[in-house]
Design an enzyme around this catalytic site. Structure first.
Site, mmCIF file in Angstrom:
data_model
loop_
_atom_site.group_PDB
_atom_site.id
_atom_site.type_symbol
_atom_site.label_atom_id
_atom_site.label_comp_id
_atom_site.label_asym_id
_atom_site.label_seq_id
_atom_site.Cartn_x
_atom_site.Cartn_y
_atom_site.Cartn_z
ATOM 1 N N GLU A 55 0.895 6.470 -6.972
ATOM 2 C CA GLU A 55 -0.274 7.378 -7.174
ATOM 3 C C GLU A 55 0.059 8.943 -7.238
ATOM 4 O O GLU A 55 -0.189 9.512 -7.978
ATOM 5 C CB GLU A 55 -1.272 7.140 -6.052
ATOM 6 C CG GLU A 55 -2.101 5.720 -6.652
ATOM 7 C CD GLU A 55 -3.376 5.674 -5.670
ATOM 8 O OE1 GLU A 55 -4.069 6.697 -5.395
ATOM 9 O OE2 GLU A 55 -3.458 4.554 -5.038
ATOM 10 N N TYR B 265 0.615 -1.069 -0.081
ATOM 11 C CA TYR B 265 -0.038 0.028 -0.078
ATOM 12 C C TYR B 265 0.739 1.173 0.185
ATOM 13 O O TYR B 265 0.555 2.205 -0.725
ATOM 14 C CB TYR B 265 -0.731 0.036 1.302
ATOM 15 C CG TYR B 265 -1.807 1.368 1.153
ATOM 16 C CD1 TYR B 265 -2.610 1.804 0.365
ATOM 17 C CD2 TYR B 265 -1.567 2.151 2.345
ATOM 18 C CE1 TYR B 265 -3.337 2.967 0.722
ATOM 19 C CE2 TYR B 265 -1.993 3.451 2.472
ATOM 20 C CZ TYR B 265 -2.873 3.904 1.670
ATOM 21 O OH TYR B 265 -3.725 5.054 1.884
#
Length: 202
Positions: A151, A144
């Site tokens: 991102e 993550y």
């Protein structure tokens, strides 16, 4: 009614698992076959299936609201909207689709979901796995963090592109939306909300 709800959620999780497995297998196979050249057209080969899986993930909000799935609604809402929002930007800007960062992002998204949906399937069949749940609290966190970092890179490259093409029809509002998107990266995905089940298994 209970049997129908269980069958539905089982089929939903199974579809998501199979869809993400296909995307990951396709991405890895293309990379092993074509090397770095495969990074540029990853979106064209798996973009439809990724879009379908992410669009259907909106149903998870109704699952939680209806009580089919036990999870917190707000973190899942931010997570789903975060992914679908970034994916929509990638779909709108064809020039971004061919960037390697998109391929890397798809890879991380698939890993995250493949760490989650198998556990969901086992829970539906009343055969939860301690090792599977442990993976969600260990490997998931590392993946993550990498996904969030990527991102951020994706958003940055998009902002740079929009700044260089001020005449783009979508360049008026997208930079503002993307800057608002950045704070959501730290809130999008929380630790799985089945901590009580994890403690029970222990």
């Amino acid at each position: 009614m209970l049997s129908f709800r269980r069958s539905y959620i089982f089929l939903y999780n199974l579809f998501q698992f199979c869809g993400h497995t296909w995307i990951l297998a396709n991405t890895i196979a293309r990379f092993l076959t074509f090397g770095q050249d495969a990074l540029a057209d990853t979106f064209y080969s798996v973009g439809f299936m990724m879009s379908l899986c992410q669009l259907l993930s909106i149903l998870e909000l109704f699952h939680i609201a209806d009580g089919i799935e036990k999870a917190r609604l707000l973190p899942r809402f931010i997570q789903v909207m975060e992914k679908n929002g970034l994916l929509m930007v990638i779909i709108l800007l064809e020039e971004i689709q061919s960037k390697p960062v998109v391929c890397v992002q798809f890879f991380f998204w698939n890993i995250l979901d493949l760490l989650r949906y198998p556990h969901e399937l086992l829970c539906v069949t009343d055969t939860p796995s301690t090792s599977m749940l442990w993976i969600r609290y260990s490997v998931w966190i590392a993946v993550y963090i990498l996904s969030v970092a990527n991102e951020g890179v994706t958003v940055y490259q998009t902002l740079v592109y929009l700044g260089q093409t001020a005449s783009h029809s979508a360049s008026t509002h997208l930079p503002i939306l993307l800057r608002l998107y950045l704070p959501l990266l730290a809130l999008g995905e929380k630790k799985p909300s089945d901590r009580s089940a994890f403690l029970t298994l222990l």
